[in-house]
Design a protein around this motif. Structure first.
Motif, PDB file in Angstrom:
ATOM      1  N   GLY A  95      -4.384   3.002   7.563  1.00 46.27           N
ATOM      2  CA  GLY A  95      -5.590   3.365   6.816  1.00 46.27           C
ATOM      3  C   GLY A  95      -5.964   4.830   7.020  1.00 46.27           C
ATOM      4  N   HIS A  96      -5.874   5.278   8.294  1.00 45.83           N
ATOM      5  CA  HIS A  96      -6.169   6.685   8.579  1.00 45.83           C
ATOM      6  C   HIS A  96      -5.160   7.594   7.869  1.00 45.83           C
ATOM      7  CE1 HIS A  96      -9.278   5.448  11.173  1.00 45.83           C
ATOM      8  NE2 HIS A  96      -8.542   5.167  12.243  1.00 45.83           N
TER       9      HIS A  96
ATOM     10  N   GLU B 199      -5.050   0.014  11.097  1.00 48.01           N
ATOM     11  CA  GLU B 199      -5.977   1.136  11.215  1.00 48.01           C
ATOM     12  C   GLU B 199      -5.239   2.469  11.082  1.00 48.01           C
ATOM     13  OE1 GLU B 199      -8.088   0.722  14.843  1.00 48.01           O
ATOM     14  OE2 GLU B 199      -9.149  -1.116  14.228  1.00 48.01           O
TER      15      GLU B 199
ATOM     16  N   SER C 266       0.829  -1.204   0.000  1.00 47.51           N
ATOM     17  CA  SER C 266       0.000   0.000   0.000  1.00 47.51           C
ATOM     18  C   SER C 266       0.861   1.251   0.000  1.00 47.51           C
ATOM     19  CB  SER C 266      -0.924  -0.008   1.224  1.00 47.51           C
ATOM     20  OG  SER C 266      -1.790  -1.123   1.183  1.00 47.51           O
TER      21      SER C 266
ATOM     22  N   PHE D  60      -6.751   2.551   0.427  1.00 42.90           N
ATOM     23  CA  PHE D  60      -6.130   1.481   1.215  1.00 42.90           C
ATOM     24  C   PHE D  60      -7.213   0.575   1.776  1.00 42.90           C
ATOM     25  CE2 PHE D  60      -4.880  -0.081   5.454  1.00 42.90           C
ATOM     26  CZ  PHE D  60      -3.825  -0.894   5.081  1.00 42.90           C
ATOM     27  N   LYS D  61      -7.129  -0.700   1.442  1.00 45.02           N
ATOM     28  CA  LYS D  61      -8.027  -1.700   1.996  1.00 45.02           C
ATOM     29  C   LYS D  61      -7.164  -2.756   2.685  1.00 45.02           C
ATOM     30  CE  LYS D  61     -11.550  -1.051  -1.571  1.00 45.02           C
ATOM     31  NZ  LYS D  61     -12.324  -1.692  -2.652  1.00 45.02           N
ATOM     32  N   PRO D  62      -7.342  -2.945   4.014  1.00 42.68           N
ATOM     33  CA  PRO D  62      -6.467  -3.878   4.736  1.00 42.68           C
ATOM     34  C   PRO D  62      -6.428  -5.265   4.121  1.00 42.68           C
ATOM     35  CG  PRO D  62      -7.790  -2.605   6.252  1.00 42.68           C
ATOM     36  CD  PRO D  62      -8.307  -2.291   4.871  1.00 42.68           C
TER      37      PRO D  62
END
Length: 480
Positions: free
Chosen positions: A230-231, A227, A200, A211-213
């Motif tokens: 992602g933030h 997380e 990513s 962004f997708k975990p």
């Protein structure tokens, strides 16, 4: 000097599993070697005792008559049952019964006297071949020895048996593979989210911020990592979108006065307007030039501060007197705005260490913001309060303007950010609050939005640790 050779990189999964496998294999190998040695010694002692017990039982069953040894009936069956009972393997086993003269009375397998002499020492008590061990039990008749029972076995069969070797090997292999598999699964579980984050990061570097975990983990640390990343990706996406919009807005804001000035000057030069109208066009062009000058100055000040070339002095200041003077001067410059400003200082004098010029820049920006946010339906009123809170001098600038929308409040201190209201009513670059906060922090303070609603906004400027001289509060007025 030449460039250093870049070390070969490997994945976490390969790095840890290979090294753990080697460490585990070596460790278990050492443990297995010690265990096998201990097992071999224990087995040797145990089986020698067992062979001794068998020899003693056989010796007790052999009868000596007239100086001759006589075996009991069905001796072969008896010997078979005892070998089975004592768990003695007949492989490489030689069972011999001899009389007092050293003649063979019984042997299994069948051996002659000369063959026995080749296997045993001259005194018939030890094996000639070092690979074998002889266990000898005398056959006694009272106090007289009538013969002996000898069990000749290979050391290999005494030390261990095939099933024991297989068991140790299986245990060693199971422990090694089990440990390696455990670490492999753990490393794989750990490396997957890290690999996802790394991929990513490469996508973000390429300009793709979605962004997708794609990985769900029970570990709180890994979830926090995913997380937080992602933030961060969402924040970067927002900033990048906002940067593009801001750059377009800044370009537009700078281009607009330039275009306006060019058009006005061309109109004057070409004679499109003359006399009083031409003078009016020149006045408008001068005003546009002043606005452009202010915007360029904002850019230069911000860039100078960001690069660290803008100095901030540290002087002892009477903050009450300074703020009162700033308000007085600002009121004269904006007398036509009709703003009603009230000032209140909690102490007669309040001394801090700071930069008077930078504090003035911050206050002017805050007062200008209040002026620009004026609500068309009510007269502009502003309140400036100076007090001590939590060991700091706090200056609150309150207005009764239209306020800042809740969605815009988190971004008002971002560079080049301008709310929808300001875009429609005021020309600028959106650097005022950003620059003011940087100036406040450079003096060890902070600038923040205390609250905002449709009834107005309150900005709070915190500065230094004040030393106060008690006195009565005074209202707004000209400085003495």
């Amino acid at each position: 000097m030449g460039k250093g050779i870049k070390k070969r990189q490997t994945s976490i999964l390969s790095y840890w599993t290979i090294r753990y496998f080697l460490i585990l294999f070596v460790s278990l190998g050492i443990i297995a070697t010690c265990a096998v040695y201990w097992i071999m010694e224990s087995a040797l002692n145990s089986r020698l005792k067992t062979a001794g017990l068998l020899g003693q039982e056989v010796a007790e069953r052999v009868v000596a008559e007239d100086g001759k040894l006589k075996l009991p009936p069905y001796f072969d069956k008896l010997l078979d049952s005892r070998l089975m009972f004592f768990n003695i393997d007949e492989f490489d086993l030689c069972f011999i019964i001899m009389d007092a003269d050293g003649h063979v009375v019984y042997s299994r397998p069948q051996l002659k006297d000369d063959e026995i002499r080749k296997k045993l020492s001259d005194d018939l008590t030890h094996a000639r071949d070092k690979r074998f061990i002889a266990v000898t039990t005398p056959i006694m008749n009272g106090d007289q020895q009538e013969g002996q029972v000898t069990l000749l076995q290979s050391k290999m069969s005494l030390y261990y048996k095939q099933n024991e070797i297989v068991l140790v090997a299986v245990l060693l292999l199971t422990l090694t593979l089990g440990g390696w598999l455990t670490l492999y699964l753990l490393s794989r579980k750990l490396s997957r989210p890290i690999s996802r984050v790394a991929e990513s990061a490469r996508q973000i570097a390429a300009g793709h911020y979605d962004f997708k975990p794609g990985v769900q983990a029970r570990e709180s640390e890994i979830n926090d990592l995913m997380e937080s990343f992602g933030h961060m990706a969402a924040r970067l996406k927002h900033l990048e979108e906002w940067r593009e919009l801001s750059l377009a807005g800044v370009t537009h804001e700078l281009k607009t006065p330039v275009t306006s000035i060019k058009g006005l000057l061309l109109a004057v030069r070409e004679g499109v307007v003359i006399q009083e109208e031409a003078d009016e066009f020149m006045d408008i062009a001068l005003k546009e030039t002043s606005r452009l000058e202010r915007m360029v100055a904002d850019l230069l000040n911000y860039n100078a501060f960001s690069s660290g070339s803008l100095e901030v002095t540290k002087d002892v200041l009477d903050l009450c007197a300074l703020i009162q003077e700033i308000i007085y001067q600002w009121g004269i410059a904006h007398e036509d705005a009709g703003a009603d400003i009230q000032f209140h200082c909690a102490e007669k004098s309040m001394f801090i260490v700071g930069d008077a010029l930078r504090i003035q820049q911050i206050m002017v920006n805050l007062l200008n913001n209040g002026l620009q946010s004026a609500h068309p339906g009510r007269p502009l009123q502003m309140k400036v309060r100076l007090a001590i809170a939590n060991g700091s001098a706090v200056i609150e600038v309150e207005d009764n303007g239209s306020g800042i929308p809740e969605l815009e409040q988190p971004y008002i201190f971002e560079r080049f950010f301008r709310g929808e209201h300001k875009k429609r009513t005021t020309r600028g670059l959106g650097l005022g609050l950003t620059y003011s906060r940087l100036l406040a922090r450079a003096q060890g303070g902070e600038l923040k939005l205390a609250r905002s609603s449709a009834q107005g906004s309150v900005f709070a400027l915190e500065l230094g640790c004040p030393e106060t001289v008690a006195g009565s509060a005074k209202g707004l007025g000209k400085p003495n």
